[in-house]
Scaffold this active site. Sequence first.
Site, PDB file in Angstrom:
ATOM      1  N   GLY A  98       1.369  -2.636   2.778  1.00 46.41           N
ATOM      2  CA  GLY A  98       0.391  -1.552   2.681  1.00 46.41           C
ATOM      3  C   GLY A  98       1.034  -0.211   2.393  1.00 46.41           C
ATOM      4  O   GLY A  98       0.541   0.564   1.567  1.00 46.41           O
ATOM      5  N   CYS A  99       2.139   0.065   3.056  1.00 46.03           N
ATOM      6  CA  CYS A  99       2.820   1.352   2.860  1.00 46.03           C
ATOM      7  C   CYS A  99       3.429   1.437   1.467  1.00 46.03           C
ATOM      8  O   CYS A  99       3.463   2.512   0.868  1.00 46.03           O
ATOM      9  CB  CYS A  99       3.868   1.563   3.945  1.00 46.03           C
ATOM     10  SG  CYS A  99       3.109   1.708   5.588  1.00 46.03           S
ATOM     11  N   THR A 100       3.888   0.316   0.941  1.00 46.20           N
ATOM     12  CA  THR A 100       4.411   0.293  -0.423  1.00 46.20           C
ATOM     13  C   THR A 100       3.287   0.567  -1.420  1.00 46.20           C
ATOM     14  O   THR A 100       3.447   1.366  -2.350  1.00 46.20           O
ATOM     15  CB  THR A 100       5.091  -1.052  -0.723  1.00 46.20           C
ATOM     16  OG1 THR A 100       6.208  -1.190   0.168  1.00 46.20           O
ATOM     17  CG2 THR A 100       5.578  -1.120  -2.166  1.00 46.20           C
TER      18      THR A 100
END
Length: 154
Positions: free
Chosen positions: A44-46
Site C-alpha cells: 500500500g505504501c509503495t
Amino acid sequence: MTLQPGSPAPDFTLSDQDGEKVTLSSLRGRPVILYFYPAAMTPGCTTQACDFRDSMPALQSAGYTLLGISRDTPEKLRAFRDRDGLTFDLLSDPDHAVHEAYGAWGEKMNYGKRVEGVIRSTFVLDGDGVIQHALYNVRATGHVARLRTLLQPA
C-alpha cells in the site's frame, strides 16, 4: 487529537533518507504537502508513494514541496526511494513524536483488530505554515488523485 484547517502546522526537524536534517519552518514561503504512511516498501505504501511520484510534475508546477513521513530508518527510506525512483524526500520519525503532533498516530482498526499505530494521513500547508487541508484515514489507492482534485483551483 486531530488538526483542523486554519491551525498552524506543528514545526519539526527530522532526518531525511540521506541523513540530512529537514526543518518544516525552513520551507516557509511555499506550500507543503506532508503525508504520513505506515512502512516503506509495503504494497500500500509503495502504491501511494509511486502515485505521488507520478504526480510530482503537476504538484511542483503548482509550487508544492512534498514530504513523506514514516517511522522507518533513513537507510530503509533511501532504499525505498532508490528502488521506486521516488523524486521527493522521505523523513524518519522513529519515535513517532511528529506523527503524534499531527494526530497521525493512535488507535485504529487493522484486519478487524484494534491496534495503535500510524493513521495514514495527509496535510496541505500554505506558505505561512497554516493547515489548509487535514485528511485522516486516507486510502493508499486513489488518494493522490483525490488530493489533486482537491487542490485544483475553483
